[in-house]
Design a protein around this motif. Structure first.
Motif, short mmCIF file in Angstrom:
data_model
loop_
_atom_site.label_atom_id
_atom_site.label_comp_id
_atom_site.label_asym_id
_atom_site.label_seq_id
_atom_site.Cartn_x
_atom_site.Cartn_y
_atom_site.Cartn_z
N SER A 291 -3.66 -57.06 10.88
CA SER A 291 -2.82 -57.35 11.35
C SER A 291 -3.27 -58.95 12.31
N GLY A 292 -4.52 -58.40 13.06
CA GLY A 292 -5.42 -59.93 13.70
C GLY A 292 -5.90 -58.18 14.73
N LYS A 293 -5.25 -57.85 14.86
CA LYS A 293 -5.41 -56.86 16.43
C LYS A 293 -7.02 -57.35 16.25
N GLY A 294 -8.20 -56.74 15.85
CA GLY A 294 -9.08 -57.21 16.17
C GLY A 294 -9.29 -58.48 16.94
N ALA A 295 -9.11 -59.41 15.98
CA ALA A 295 -9.20 -61.03 16.14
C ALA A 295 -8.90 -60.99 17.62
N LEU A 296 -7.58 -60.36 17.55
CA LEU A 296 -7.59 -60.63 19.46
C LEU A 296 -8.07 -60.72 20.06
N ALA A 297 -8.64 -59.39 19.65
CA ALA A 297 -9.75 -58.52 20.95
C ALA A 297 -11.12 -59.44 21.59
N GLN A 298 -11.59 -60.21 19.44
CA GLN A 298 -12.51 -60.96 19.83
C GLN A 298 -12.35 -62.40 20.69
N ALA A 299 -11.27 -62.62 20.25
CA ALA A 299 -10.78 -63.42 20.87
C ALA A 299 -10.68 -64.05 22.93
N LEU A 300 -10.19 -62.59 23.01
CA LEU A 300 -10.27 -62.28 24.35
C LEU A 300 -11.42 -62.36 25.04
N VAL A 301 -12.86 -62.23 24.01
CA VAL A 301 -13.94 -61.26 24.66
C VAL A 301 -14.74 -62.21 24.39
N GLY A 302 -14.45 -63.79 24.39
CA GLY A 302 -15.58 -65.09 23.54
C GLY A 302 -16.13 -64.39 22.20
N ASP A 303 -15.74 -63.39 21.18
CA ASP A 303 -16.74 -63.62 20.19
C ASP A 303 -17.02 -64.31 19.94
N VAL A 304 -15.21 -64.16 19.45
CA VAL A 304 -14.76 -65.49 18.08
C VAL A 304 -13.27 -65.72 19.16
N PRO A 305 -13.67 -67.19 19.66
CA PRO A 305 -12.64 -67.40 20.59
C PRO A 305 -11.29 -68.88 20.10
N PHE A 306 -10.54 -68.52 21.17
CA PHE A 306 -9.97 -69.21 20.26
C PHE A 306 -10.12 -70.91 20.18
N THR A 307 -9.21 -70.79 19.59
CA THR A 307 -9.44 -72.48 18.94
C THR A 307 -8.53 -73.89 19.39
N GLY A 308 -7.30 -73.07 19.75
CA GLY A 308 -6.12 -73.89 20.65
C GLY A 308 -5.50 -72.69 21.53
N GLY A 309 -4.49 -73.42 22.29
CA GLY A 309 -3.85 -72.71 23.64
C GLY A 309 -4.95 -72.25 24.27
N THR A 310 -4.44 -72.02 25.58
CA THR A 310 -4.80 -71.77 26.96
C THR A 310 -5.11 -70.22 27.59
N LEU A 320 -12.70 -69.30 27.18
CA LEU A 320 -13.33 -68.13 26.72
C LEU A 320 -14.43 -68.55 25.37
N ARG A 321 -16.14 -68.92 25.36
CA ARG A 321 -16.35 -69.79 24.30
C ARG A 321 -17.02 -68.69 24.04
N THR A 322 -17.77 -68.27 25.35
CA THR A 322 -18.70 -66.82 24.98
C THR A 322 -18.73 -65.51 25.36
N PRO A 323 -18.80 -64.19 24.71
CA PRO A 323 -19.01 -62.71 26.18
C PRO A 323 -19.51 -63.70 27.08
N ARG A 324 -20.52 -64.02 27.44
CA ARG A 324 -20.87 -64.43 28.50
C ARG A 324 -20.10 -65.30 29.56
N GLN A 325 -19.30 -65.96 29.43
CA GLN A 325 -18.44 -66.76 29.67
C GLN A 325 -17.50 -65.77 30.06
N ALA A 326 -16.64 -65.14 29.67
CA ALA A 326 -15.68 -63.46 29.45
C ALA A 326 -16.61 -63.10 30.31
N THR A 327 -17.21 -62.52 30.47
CA THR A 327 -17.96 -61.56 31.60
C THR A 327 -17.75 -62.13 32.90
N ALA A 328 -18.45 -63.50 32.90
CA ALA A 328 -18.49 -64.02 34.11
C ALA A 328 -17.31 -64.38 34.80
N ALA A 329 -15.90 -64.72 34.09
CA ALA A 329 -14.57 -64.90 33.83
C ALA A 329 -14.29 -63.20 34.38
#
Lengths: 505, 327
Positions: A291-310, A320-329
């Motif tokens: 369903s994409g719920k795993g992809a949503l988690a990966q996007a939220l933590v910058g592992d496989v980032p969103f390519t569109g939207g804010t 949120l391009r990398t996990p490090r950015q997500a961590t810092a945020a």
């Protein structure tokens, strides 16, 4: 049923240095019976099954197969005797085809040359028998976990197993695939196979098992037919307390300000994801496996980032391009596959808990300064009730529950605002589960937010303040606290898309 | 849960063992040397031993950084060769340029380290292949530059770094400059691993890069830095080698493998996640003591390589056996 049990284990005992893993346990399984074993981690389930599978030798006790005494010194002997074990962790070769895997070590050969056509045919027949629509020529790595599990079962059937041990077979599966698997188990029972079924999921156990045996601390508590074993009784026998204390009570106050707001989040696996998480809120995400719920988690933590939207954090737009950015945020990730994605198994409990702090501070920071000091992190680990003889010991030796708690400590130490949990209690025993739920609630109550992605519906319903449901990469709706599994299933199957379109925001 | 006390005991052992393995082997080998040649017990000869072992110890320390993060650096020996050849060409007999040239040598080394690190992290080429490539590349460039033969001589102020020995030093008698360089270098790399958070990051990256990345660790930077440290140590070792062996086109040959062997003997785990700076130091001293012992026993030089091969296999075998035994 007057038949001779196809499996009977009597008075099985096994001790490891310092632990009595099994103490005179009796267990039997009739032909065409599904016999479930329930117990907390460490109760002795795995040890019992390893003895059955020939990996361990019992200190005392005997094993009879269809009335005949057997003694296994090697797993291969158990396999030849018709015992097949489907482990939680699959043992397929990812880069070989399905047919290759089914026939691994038992290839059909003609004059010393592999008869690929015959193997393909047999494989197709076996897969057909279990109702799996899988191409025998497909690479295993291209299959979902659920399908891989079916391949494992086909492999077991090739050996004509009379006794099938299934160790948490649905742990990695979502609701729909679990149902398919349970139907399959039902079918095998009809063919006279004896099935030993180990699971932490109570609804599943009571749905499928003919009899249920409870183990606790290496001893058998009781064996009862399903009708005499309601879930509440099972849980009480396993942990010695009632189910109602299991999930924390809902928060007293309404959720506060918006912590994180995702608007129109899109990438290759997600479409137009819009939702927010408020302070004090636990937001659940449900959905079938694809369903994409795993992809949503990966996007939220910058592992496989969103390519569109804010994505906005407390109103400020962030990247949120990398996990490090997500961590810092301030976003922390607790992956579902702890061994592969969460832990450095050969490092100590302390080092794992400190990993994020050490990663985010300046590189010349002294290792014992301030929050990095052993005494400080030890205090945090103790507060989380991480049970280890010594926090300097390798984290790989801890139980799943304690490992998960150590990862939680990692993000608490980092003072993250949002935690993204994936399958927070997969493979974790009941007592530790309750502790983890409790921690999640307290984290949210302190004015922070949690997104919890899970395939375990009772868990989502019990812990989340509202549940977002995903279907084919989109949010297909949301249900408030107190909704039923049926409501969620409805949305997850995409049956109510139109009606709930607005409620995702 | 109840299994905790039982596992923790057996778990703590290998870690202490790993720390001590190199030291124990070194003491045993040095005792054997002293048995054959009692004057090795004199401080002067021990200092001389340290002086000659210094390049290998330094190389092993650099290699350890890369091993901890889960990689290999096969380009070290080539860098050392490059350093020796480049020094003789660039200095070209003018002692005034020595210090500037040394700066240039470090710049070259850092460049090689950066290339290794960037290729490994961004092109995702396995480090063993990447550094095999840079090893061939650097070796080839060095030979082409020097015209395939050793050219020129190194001035005394350069050679002193490897060769100078102060006599009549109070308390210890003699003190080679190389031993001072060695001590300083070991102190620096020790500080890098134990005095900063870098060491723990490196261990986590070597153990499970995916988990480290998801926990916010700058995995790429950690790996690149390890290759740079490794290259810097190769330059340092190359300068010392140039000092006491002079210019030669195969000055650094095979040193990378010796450095890897040293780390393993000392208890560092290949593919990362386990090891300390003492694994490198005592592993290297053990290996060098072994070479010395074989010399004293009069074994031909060629057998050195064979024995080193045996030891490498034995050391890795022993460490996997230790790990397997406790699971």
């Amino acid at each position: 049923m007057t038949a001779v049990p196809s499996l009977s284990m009597t008075g099985i005992s096994k001790a490891f240095p310092g632990v009595r893993a099994l103490d005179g346990v009796d267990f039997e399984c009739l032909p065409g019976e599904v016999h479930a074993i329930c117990g907390e981690n460490g109760a002795g389930k795995s040890t019992l099954m390893k003895i059955l599978g020939g990996s361990y030798r019992p200190d005392a006790g005997t094993i009879h197969l269809a009335g005949k005494t057997v003694q296994f010194t090697h797993p291969r002997q158990a396999a030849e005797a018709g015992i097949a074990t489907i482990h939680q962790e699959l043992s397929l070769l990812p880069h070989r085809t399905v047919a290759d895997n089914i026939f691994m070590g038992r290839e059909i050969a003609r004059h010393g040359i592999l008869d690929k056509a015959a193997m393909r045919e047999r494989a197709a027949a076996l897969l057909d028998r279990i109702g799996a629509q899988i191409d025998p020529q497909a690479l295993v790595s291209s299959l979902s976990i659920a399908l891989q599990q079916l391949v494992e079962i086909a492999k077991a059937l090739l050996l004509d197993a009379r006794i099938l041990v299934m160790d948490e077979p649905t742990a990695a599966l979502d609701e729909r695939d679990s149902r398919t698997l349970l139907n399959l188990v039902d079918g095998l029972r009809g063919e006279g196979v004896s099935i030993v079924y180990i699971s932490h999921r109570m609804p599943e156990v009571t749905a499928i098992a003919d009899r249920i045996t409870i183990l606790k601390d290496g001893q058998k508590i009781w064996t009862r037919p399903r009708d005499a074993a309601p879930i509440s009784e099972i849980v009480r026998a396993m942990v010695g307390r009632d189910l109602k204390d299991f999930y924390p009570s809902p928060p007293a106050s309404a959720p506060g300000e918006v912590l994180v707001a995702i608007t129109g989040g899109t990438n290759s696996g997600l479409q137009d994801i819009t939702f927010d998480v408020r302070a004090g809120e636990i937001v659940g995400v449900a959905g079938l496996e694809d369903s994409g719920k795993g992809a949503l988690a990966q996007a939220l933590v910058g592992d496989v980032p969103f390519t569109g939207g804010t994505v906005a954090l407390r109103g400020r737009s962030i990247d949120l391009r990398t996990p490090r950015q997500a961590t810092a945020a301030g976003i922390g990730y607790l992956p579902g596959d702890r061994k592969r994605e969460g832990l450095a198994l050969r490092q100590s409990v302390r080092d794992n808990a400190l990993l994020t702090l050490r990663s985010m501070t300046g590189i010349f920071t002294r290792p014992q300064r301030g929050a990095l000091a052993s005494a400080v992190i030890d205090e945090r680990l103790r507060a989380m009730d991480v049970r280890a003889a010594n926090f300097g010991q390798e984290i790989g030796t801890l139980s799943g529950g304690n490992q998960q708690k150590a990862i939680i400590v990692r993000w608490l130490a980092q003072a993250s605002d949002i935690l993204v949990f994936v399958e927070p209690t997969r493979g974790i025993d009941i007592a530790a589960k309750a502790a983890i739920y409790d921690t999640m609630r307290r984290f949210a109550d302190a004015g922070r937010g949690i997104v919890v992605i899970s395939s375990d519906m009772p868990e989502l319903i019990g812990i989340a303040d509202r549940v977002l449901v995903m279907h084919q990469g989109r949010l297909s709706g949301a249900v408030p606290r107190g909704a039923s599994e049926e409501d969620i299933m409805h949305l997850a199957l995409g049956l109510a898309e139109a009606r709930h379109e607005e409620s995702g925001a | 849960m109840t299994t905790v006390p039982q596992t923790s005991l057996s778990l703590r052992r290998p870690e202490r063992l790993a720390l001590n393995a190199g030291l124990v082997i070194f003491v045993a080998l040095y005792a054997a040397i002293a048995f054959l040649q009692p004057n090795y017990l004199e401080l002067g000869l021990f200092m001389n031993f340290l002086r000659r072992a210094a390049p290998l110890v330094i190389l092993a320390c650099g290699q350890l950084y890369v091993i901890l993060t889960g990689g290999f650096d096969l380009s070290m020996g080539a860098v050392a060769t490059l350093v020796v050849l480049a020094a003789s060409i660039l200095i070209n007999g003018d002692p005034d340029t020595t210090w500037a040239v040394i700066g240039a040598l470090y710049a070259m080394g850092i460049a090689v380290g950066l290339v290794n690190g960037l290729v490994v992290t961004f092109l995702k080429v396995p480090s063993i292949i990447t550094t095999l490539g840079t090893m061939l590349l650097v070796n080839g460039l060095a030979l082409a530059w020097s015209g395939g033969a050793a050219r020129g001589d190194l001035p005394d102020n350069f050679r002193n770094l490897g060769r100078l020995v102060w006599r009549d030093v109070p308390v210890i008698g003699t003190l080679p400059l190389a031993a001072v360089v060695l001590a300083g270098f070991v102190a620096l790399v020790w500080f890098g691993l134990n005095g900063t958070v870098y060491g723990k990051r490196a261990l986590a990256v070597g153990d499970n890069p995916r988990a480290a990345e998801l926990a916010g660790t700058p995995v790429a930077a950690t790996r690149i830095l390890a290759f740079v440290v490794s290259a810097v140590s190769a330059v340092t070792a190359g300068i010392l080698i140039g000092g006491f062996s002079g210019v030669s086109v195969n000055a650094g040959e095979g040193l990378e493998l010796q450095a890897i062997a040293a780390c393993v003997i000392g208890g560092a785990q290949l593919l990362g996640g386990r090891g300390s700076i003492w694994s490198a130091v005592f592993g290297a001293l053990s290996l060098f003591a072994l070479f010395t012992l074989l010399n004293l026993l009069g074994l031909p030089q060629a057998l050195r390589d064979s024995i080193q091969g045996l030891i490498l296999i034995a050391a890795v075998g022993a460490s996997t056996w230790r790990i397997r035994r406790r699971t």
